[in-house]
Motif scaffolding. Structure first.
Motif, PDB file in Angstrom:
ATOM      1  N   ALA A   1       0.917  -1.313   0.042  1.00  0.00           N
ATOM      2  CA  ALA A   1       0.120  -0.122   0.056  1.00  0.00           C
ATOM      3  C   ALA A   1       0.933   1.390  -0.264  1.00  0.00           C
ATOM      4  O   ALA A   1       0.575   2.287  -0.656  1.00  0.00           O
ATOM      5  CB  ALA A   1      -0.969  -0.193   1.286  1.00  0.00           C
ATOM      6  N   LYS A   2       1.812   1.387   0.847  1.00  0.00           N
ATOM      7  CA  LYS A   2       2.494   2.470   1.011  1.00  0.00           C
ATOM      8  C   LYS A   2       3.069   2.800  -0.219  1.00  0.00           C
ATOM      9  O   LYS A   2       3.169   3.966  -0.551  1.00  0.00           O
ATOM     10  CB  LYS A   2       3.743   2.560   2.118  1.00  0.00           C
ATOM     11  N   GLY A   3       3.998   1.904  -0.889  1.00  0.00           N
ATOM     12  CA  GLY A   3       4.834   2.328  -2.197  1.00  0.00           C
ATOM     13  C   GLY A   3       3.808   2.822  -3.103  1.00  0.00           C
ATOM     14  O   GLY A   3       4.034   3.702  -3.901  1.00  0.00           O
ATOM     15  N   ILE A   4       2.740   1.964  -3.563  1.00  0.00           N
ATOM     16  CA  ILE A   4       1.702   2.303  -4.453  1.00  0.00           C
ATOM     17  C   ILE A   4       1.219   3.661  -4.078  1.00  0.00           C
ATOM     18  O   ILE A   4       0.910   4.675  -5.193  1.00  0.00           O
ATOM     19  CB  ILE A   4       0.600   1.296  -4.310  1.00  0.00           C
ATOM     20  N   ALA A   5       0.917   4.020  -2.813  1.00  0.00           N
ATOM     21  CA  ALA A   5       0.287   5.395  -2.515  1.00  0.00           C
ATOM     22  C   ALA A   5       1.296   6.482  -2.961  1.00  0.00           C
ATOM     23  O   ALA A   5       0.979   7.467  -3.463  1.00  0.00           O
ATOM     24  CB  ALA A   5       0.032   5.507  -1.010  1.00  0.00           C
ATOM     25  N   LYS A   6       2.523   6.259  -2.589  1.00  0.00           N
ATOM     26  CA  LYS A   6       3.427   7.227  -2.756  1.00  0.00           C
ATOM     27  C   LYS A   6       3.451   7.620  -4.480  1.00  0.00           C
ATOM     28  O   LYS A   6       3.631   8.694  -4.776  1.00  0.00           O
ATOM     29  CB  LYS A   6       5.182   6.577  -2.481  1.00  0.00           C
TER      30      LYS A   6
END
Lengths: 212, 212
Positions: free
Chosen positions: B157-162
């Protein structure tokens, strides 16, 4: 400890503490200070101290919190040390998503999944075979099921909930876009109203848009 | 009206008012008193009057509220009169459930659905073909997408959101069991943490159990 009344605002925040403490445990962290936890959780250290003070004698200055103890105590408050038996009513995409989600680590056991749609009845989902709604009464009564997730259309939700209360269900995880107003006082409902959640997002987007 | 600051507690309740007013409209109800609405919504009439007073001059004594006007004003406050363009990242059961849900009446248009799993790429869901995540940038930029629903595992999730923030996304509807801490201030996040919701239900069940 369980006799002490904890404010509902604290209760609302507990699952988040539980999640962070669980992550720390998995990373073999034994102790954590309110300052460190504050940075991770993006809340003030004083808020954390206030909240966790509800759980009594730990968190000494310069010593920090015992992660495992706190994790266990919060689990008890949340009732996660007791097994909850759950059925899922509605085997559409949302019901299937719930059936495939692994809640077992948190003390929830999914006992059955039900639908009226012949196309999904008999299908295996998350290790369970979808059964016809006619079988619900039997399954609930024989297994002492206490919770039901409702992932059915809102037009069906009220009637199903009413029947389930008769069969002995005392807790609803309600995904239908309707407020279940059930006669029995002891029945508890937790709503997940997705459309309302999306509207809150829209509100914040709009507010941001007006600022720019 | 939009310049007036409305408290966040009222904002939280607005989608529910919107839902009830929408139902009244569909049932051709033109006017409703705070007493009648109070009975339906199971909140006090005085709470309703206080909340709806935020929206100015209607609701005269003995005359009631103009349902359509109120519905329209609340829609504006919630930003539902503007189109929001949404992508869904993660075409698992939950992503598919969202794709099939009809949010279009509330001003949301789903522009694309993405995954990395070759088994779902190319599959048609809710009228859209699942695309590879590599295509996200192009779709977001070409269509002016402003929102993303994240129904991916928390590790992703974090990488995609970034990345999505870089592409121009300013609003996340986050279903991953993680708090997105994004650098840009103007990015808004609405979380749907299902496990936490289930824990709150468990807490209430346990509390009830201890009473008995």
């Amino acid at each position: 400890m369980s006799e002490k009344e904890i404010s509902s605002a604290v209760i609302k925040r507990l699952p988040r503490y539980y999640r962070y403490l669980g992550e720390l445990l998995r990373n073999n962290v034994d102790r954590i200070s309110s300052q460190e936890l504050s940075k991770k959780m993006n809340v003030t250290a004083s808020q954390i101290r206030q909240d966790l003070n509800n759980f009594g004698g730990f968190g000494q200055q310069g010593y920090g919190y015992n992660v495992e103890y706190l994790h266990t105590e919060i689990a008890k408050i949340l009732g996660l040390d007791q097994e909850n038996k759950l059925i899922i009513v509605g085997a559409g995409n949302l019901g299937q998503a719930l059936a495939n989600y692994d809640f077992s680590k948190k003390g929830f056991r999914i006992i059955g999944i039900f639908d009226i749609n012949e196309e999904v009845i008999g299908k295996e989902i998350g290790g369970l075979v979808v059964q016809h709604i006619d079988k619900m009464k039997e399954v609930v009564e024989e297994n002492g099921v206490n919770m039901a997730a409702l992932t059915v259309p809102k037009t069906a939700a009220k009637g199903i909930a009413k029947s389930l209360v008769e069969y002995g269900i005392r807790a609803f995880w309600n995904f239908a876009s309707i407020d279940l107003q059930l006669s029995k006082e002891e029945v508890v409902v937790e709503n997940v109203h997705l459309a309302e959640s999306l509207m809150r997002l829209s509100y914040n987007v709009n507010k941001q848009r007006n600022k720019e």
